[in-house]
Design a protein around this motif. Structure first.
Motif: not given
Length: 424
Positions: A84, A87-88, A90, A157-158, A161
């Motif tokens: 997570v 994937a998130s 920044s 990013r998928s 996830a």
């Protein structure tokens, strides 16, 4: 250990190991999005690998102290947290923290293999280890195919996830579907178990099988870390998605892991190791034909992956049978050799290819395999010499010299003895 539980454990291994290798096909867009330069993009994969190595030494031995079923669930949940974060992310440092976290707890693979070995009857241990271990190869090679497709449709990013969701779902299934182990209360603390790893590395059986694994996975890494270079070059000029499809050939060879487990149960782990290492050397003759034909390359990949799995399963069968009270520790120590060998193969193949082309990489892969075969042959010769000399030694001295030999023989004959009418 029915079929569904074996399948669940194999899927756990596949998802966990995919979290380490998922970045390989998406390095370029991932690095660009996070602001990581092309020169430093390799650290995206290396971060997970270093975390994995730390987990082998610090987390896998926990399985000899606490309940492995709950440990598997916890490790999967924390791996999901790392996915997570990645994937998130920044910023690059957040992604690196997530990748390192996932890498450390991806050693749930070894805890899962140890669980499978501990709950299996001796006559079925090799078979179950083989099925569960096949999930590792499916995860490594399948990640190359699936990751590319997901990234192309929904972005890189998928990928992380999806891995996070799968890890959490598997953690829940572990607690619901897997039985607890029947084991005695551990007599050693976690600190004592970790400290005792040094003694395992000094044991001949562990050292021999570890060195074989080191050269085995150096040969494996030579192929899979260097394969994209000649395929993307002339005369083939294949795209990334087309190159990823060669992972399917590797999956076909990995299906032989379960068969190798049955051979180990029958007491043939040692001869199977020698035959598979010879087969590994021969596979490079076909792989070396890549500049002229892809069909022989595919045949070579299938043979190579079958040989690698046969040796890997045989190694784990022998070690877990010789150390039934320290299954997690011995697998963790063994996998250190695996990690170092894989890293060596990955680093060496690109350098050799740059200077000598695919012929040089093929010779390198075959040389690693030949070194593994030499270790196997030397150990077999020494064990035979110990057996012949033992009757001439004083009883105490003979027992001391043949200690490592006896462990290997007991492990190699475990499945065979279980099937003997005399024993029954």
């Amino acid at each position: 250990m029915n079929m569904w539980r074996r399948l669940l454990l194999a899927v756990i291994c596949g998802v966990a190991v995919a979290s380490i290798y998922a970045a390989q096909p998406v390095l370029e867009p991932m690095g660009r999005d996070l602001g990581v330069s092309a020169e430093l993009a390799g650290w995206i994969v290396a971060t997970s690998q270093f975390g994995y190595l730390a987990g082998l030494l610090l987390l896998v031995p926990l399985g000899d102290v606490v309940d492995r079923r709950r440990l598997i669930a916890v490790h999967l949940a924390i791996t999901a947290v790392g996915m997570v974060l990645t994937a998130s992310a920044s910023a690059a440092w957040v992604a690196f923290v997530g990748l390192a976290t996932a890498g450390v707890f991806a050693v749930v693979v070894q805890t899962t293999v140890a669980y499978a070995a501990s709950v299996s009857p001796p006559a079925e241990r090799g078979r179950n280890i083989g099925v569960v271990t096949s999930g590792v190869v499916v995860g490594i090679l399948g990640a190359r195919v699936v990751t590319g497709g997901l990234a192309e449709v929904w972005g890189w990013r998928s990928v992380y996830a999806v891995l996070a969701v799968l890890s959490l779902a598997l953690a829940a299934l572990v607690l619901v579907l897997l039985p607890s182990e029947e084991r005695t209360r551990p007599t050693a603390s976690y600190r004592q178990v970790v400290a005792s790893l040094g003694g395992l590395f000094g044991e001949r059986l562990v050292l021999t099988r570890g060195l074989i694994a080191f050269f085995l996975f150096a040969s494996f890494g030579t192929l899979w870390s260097g394969l994209s270079l000649p395929l993307a070059d002339s005369p083939w000029h294949l795209s990334e998605s087309q190159i990823g499809l060669f992972g399917i050939a590797g999956l076909a060879g990995a299906l032989g892991a379960a068969r190798a487990g049955r051979w180990a149960d029958a007491g043939r782990a040692t001869p199977v190791t020698g035959f598979a290492l010879a087969l590994l050397i021969a596979s490079w003759a076909a792989i070396a034909q890549l500049p002229w034909t892809l069909w022989l390359l595919i045949v070579g990949i299938v043979v190579l992956d079958f040989a690698v799995q046969a040796v890997h399963v045989s190694n784990q069968h022998l070690l877990t049978a010789a150390h039934p009270d320290r299954v997690s520790s011995v697998i963790g120590g063994y996998m250190v050799f695996y990690s170092l060998g894989s890293a060596l193969g990955a680093a060496a193949t690109t350098a050799v290819f740059t200077s000598y082309g695919w012929a040089g990489s093929s010779i390198l892969g075959a040389a690693f395999a030949a070194c593994g075969l030499a270790v196997w042959a030397t150990d077999r010769r020494l064990r035979r010499a110990d057996t012949h000399q033992a009757p001439e030694q004083a009883p105490g001295r003979a027992q001391e010299q043949t200690h490592g030999t006896d462990k290997t023989d007991r492990a190699d004959k475990a499945g065979q003895a279980m099937e003997s009418p005399k024993v029954l």
